[in-house]
Design a protein around this motif. Structure first.
Motif, PDB file in Angstrom:
ATOM      1  N   SER A  21       1.000  -1.277   0.016  1.00 22.05           N
ATOM      2  CA  SER A  21       0.061   0.055   0.025  1.00 22.05           C
ATOM      3  C   SER A  21       0.860   1.187   0.032  1.00 22.05           C
ATOM      4  O   SER A  21       1.807   1.230   0.548  1.00 22.05           O
ATOM      5  CB  SER A  21      -0.783   0.026   1.249  1.00 22.05           C
ATOM      6  OG  SER A  21      -1.900  -0.991   1.094  1.00 22.05           O
ATOM      7  N   ALA A  22       0.325   2.232  -0.863  1.00 24.20           N
ATOM      8  CA  ALA A  22       0.933   3.807  -0.740  1.00 24.20           C
ATOM      9  C   ALA A  22       0.243   4.823  -0.786  1.00 24.20           C
ATOM     10  O   ALA A  22      -0.887   4.458  -1.592  1.00 24.20           O
ATOM     11  CB  ALA A  22       1.971   3.712  -1.824  1.00 24.20           C
ATOM     12  N   THR A  51      -7.314   2.678  -4.371  1.00 23.83           N
ATOM     13  CA  THR A  51      -8.447   2.824  -3.178  1.00 23.83           C
ATOM     14  C   THR A  51      -8.463   3.987  -2.691  1.00 23.83           C
ATOM     15  O   THR A  51      -8.147   5.145  -3.100  1.00 23.83           O
ATOM     16  CB  THR A  51      -7.541   1.916  -2.195  1.00 23.83           C
ATOM     17  OG1 THR A  51      -6.613   2.673  -1.973  1.00 23.83           O
ATOM     18  CG2 THR A  51      -7.130   0.588  -2.767  1.00 23.83           C
ATOM     19  N   GLU A  52      -9.710   4.073  -1.707  1.00 16.41           N
ATOM     20  CA  GLU A  52     -10.081   5.402  -1.150  1.00 16.41           C
ATOM     21  C   GLU A  52      -8.756   6.278  -0.407  1.00 16.41           C
ATOM     22  O   GLU A  52      -8.602   7.291  -0.278  1.00 16.41           O
ATOM     23  CB  GLU A  52     -11.025   4.941   0.002  1.00 16.41           C
ATOM     24  CG  GLU A  52     -12.336   4.865  -0.683  1.00 16.41           C
ATOM     25  CD  GLU A  52     -13.313   4.609   0.363  1.00 16.41           C
ATOM     26  OE1 GLU A  52     -13.191   4.772   1.647  1.00 16.41           O
ATOM     27  OE2 GLU A  52     -14.528   4.149   0.029  1.00 16.41           O
TER      28      GLU A  52
END
Length: 298
Positions: A244-245, A277-278
């Motif tokens: 994730s980033a 993503t959000e």
């Protein structure tokens, strides 16, 4: 002209006058006549021997002959022809036998590794039907030294016997694993080396976790013998993970890729996809790597 080797020496019991007269009438040439009491000793050509025996055939003459050097040598050679042939045959057989090895003797504290030693010798060129020089002794000794607990190996040829002295450290032998080598990951076999034991798979074979890679037995001819498995393998495996980033960037991709090193030191390739993503983005990483495993190689 005649040669000295063509002359025989004859001895008879007779007066010189009577004997020489008979020889002259038969046209037999006589040389070096000598009287010795009742004996007359003289020399003649070998070709006249039959005539002389015919002339002095009566027992009263008591004839005896000393053969010429040529006849003597021929006679001795003929008498010994069997010995000469036998000696020549023995030399030939000995020479041929010395060029081959017909028996292997494994001795020393590591003699229980006999099956593995014989297998290694055959792998390095030994055969009962080939000349001994076909055996790569340094390579064979090196592989035998790689067997578990082996601390010394010496290979010497004694006549038609190959003697292999193998010494082991018994304390080290107690730590050896006496089981098969199993795959701990699923993948494709890229390399396999069975120093001792029998390879259970081939290069480019697909395996699942738990499959045997090297069996703890060896096969020589039709005979199967239990032994210690020694060797290593490399399996090409696949893996995946998410990273994730906050945003998509080169720095984020580099960080995502570097996480693959947590799974293996031998990463071969990486590919990725990015999902928004959000809270930012997720890097979906797929990679391939080499999983290395070994047994009794410490």
């Amino acid at each position: 002209m005649f040669k000295l080797t063509d002359i025989s020496r004859v001895t008879i019991i007779s007066t010189a006058e009577t004997a020489l007269k008979k020889l002259k009438n038969a046209k037999v040439g006589v040389y070096n006549c000598k009287k010795d009491g009742a004996k007359l000793i003289f020399s003649i050509k070998d070709k006249d021997l039959k005539k002389v025996f015919a002339i002095f055939s009566k027992p009263c003459y008591n004839i005896s002959v000393e053969s010429s050097r040529r006849k003597s040598l021929l006679s001795r050679a003929t008498a010994r022809i069997g010995l000469i042939i036998g000696a020549a045959a023995f030399i030939c057989i000995a020479a041929v036998s010395n060029a081959f090895v017909f028996r292997i003797e494994v001795s020393g504290s590591g003699s229980y590794l006999s099956a593995d030693v014989r297998r290694i010798l055959h792998e390095q060129g030994f055969s009962q039907y080939k000349a001994f020089r076909s055996l790569d002794i340094p390579a064979a000794e090196g592989k035998i030294l790689a067997l578990p607990s082996v601390t010394f190996c010496n290979i010497e040829k004694h006549g038609s016997v190959l003697k292999v002295d193998v010494q082991v450290d018994e304390e080290l032998d107690d730590t050896a694993k006496r089981t098969n080598l199993f795959a701990d990951k699923s993948g494709v076999v890229k390399k396999i080396v069975a120093i001792c034991g029998t390879a259970a798979v081939e290069v480019n074979s697909a395996v699942n976790a738990g499959d045997p890679i090297i069996y703890a037995y060896t096969v020589v001819g039709d005979s199967r013998t239990d032994c210690i498995a020694v060797g290593f393998a490399e399996i090409e495996c696949k893996g995946s993970y998410e990273y994730s980033a906050a945003t998509e960037s080169d720095a984020a991709l580099k960080a995502a890729y570097s996480k693959a090193n947590l799974y293996s030191d031998e990463v071969i390739s990486r590919t990725h996809t990015v999902t928004a993503t959000e809270n930012g983005v997720i890097y979906n990483i797929e990679f391939t790597y080499l999983q290395k495993l070994s047994i009794n190689m410490e």
